[in-house]
Enzyme design. Sequence first.
Site, mmCIF file in Angstrom:
data_model
loop_
_atom_site.group_PDB
_atom_site.id
_atom_site.type_symbol
_atom_site.label_atom_id
_atom_site.label_comp_id
_atom_site.label_asym_id
_atom_site.label_seq_id
_atom_site.Cartn_x
_atom_site.Cartn_y
_atom_site.Cartn_z
ATOM 1 N N ASP A 145 0.866 -1.186 0.000
ATOM 2 C CA ASP A 145 0.000 0.000 0.000
ATOM 3 C C ASP A 145 0.897 1.230 0.000
ATOM 4 O O ASP A 145 1.549 1.536 0.999
ATOM 5 C CB ASP A 145 -0.910 -0.007 1.226
ATOM 6 C CG ASP A 145 -2.023 1.033 1.139
ATOM 7 O OD1 ASP A 145 -1.887 1.990 0.351
ATOM 8 O OD2 ASP A 145 -3.036 0.883 1.860
ATOM 9 N N ARG A 147 -0.151 4.347 -0.614
ATOM 10 C CA ARG A 147 -0.930 5.575 -0.459
ATOM 11 C C ARG A 147 -0.434 6.413 0.713
ATOM 12 O O ARG A 147 0.053 5.891 1.707
ATOM 13 C CB ARG A 147 -2.414 5.244 -0.253
ATOM 14 C CG ARG A 147 -3.073 4.639 -1.461
ATOM 15 C CD ARG A 147 -4.493 4.205 -1.169
ATOM 16 N NE ARG A 147 -4.541 3.136 -0.176
ATOM 17 C CZ ARG A 147 -5.657 2.566 0.251
ATOM 18 N NH1 ARG A 147 -6.826 2.986 -0.222
ATOM 19 N NH2 ARG A 147 -5.627 1.586 1.144
#
Length: 243
Positions: A145, A147
Amino acid sequence: METTPRASEPPSGVALEQLAQAQLPTRHGMFQLRVFRWDDPGAHPALSREHCALIMGDVRGRRNVPVRVHSECLTGEVFSSLKCDCREQFDHAQAAIAEHGFGVILYLRQEGRGIGLANKVRAYALQAMGADTVEANELLHLPVDARTYDVAAAMLLELGIESIELMTNNPAKVDELRALGINVEARLPVLIPANPFSASYLEVKRRRMQHELPSSPTPTSAEPSADSGTTVKNGKNRRRAAP
């Protein structure tokens, strides 16, 4: 309608610039659409620097504003892919905000959890050969991930929101926004029933990424457990997690 660009300075030091705003009629009611630019030098080069806020009602100065921080998913939201629940989560958030009367959806251009569209499709190909969501990214030597939520925090500060109730199943998102100075009063679960193509994806999110999801692949009425220190609201009922 174009507006005069203006910048706000978030804690990260990257300037948030508003580019445009206009009213946007939707099947859930009227929202104000505001477009911002965020020139994050650490973002994947394939990702857009333009992010959006969909706002219903007057949220400036308000507390307990329902907010969905949503990452772009071209495959699910445009191509109607059944591999994920992104499109349904977005629709759920719009409907919930309309029912509430006010709220915000922050639409972040972080395709594929921040790895970009081409890498996301490469990961899909590996999943078709038996890798799960996490394994596929690892095989591509990519973060599970990638983000970040600095831009979300900057947009919430720009909108003048005092505190939020975050629509998410991901306790890590709550923690990251709090670390960025956002007052998250509660977490609002977003439970989407699985389909035969998304069941394994949702199970990996629950088992390997610590998302608060029921163990059943087709959740309909089960409520996930509360993440520590966060109120979890389900409908009109609210309960506080044990310390």
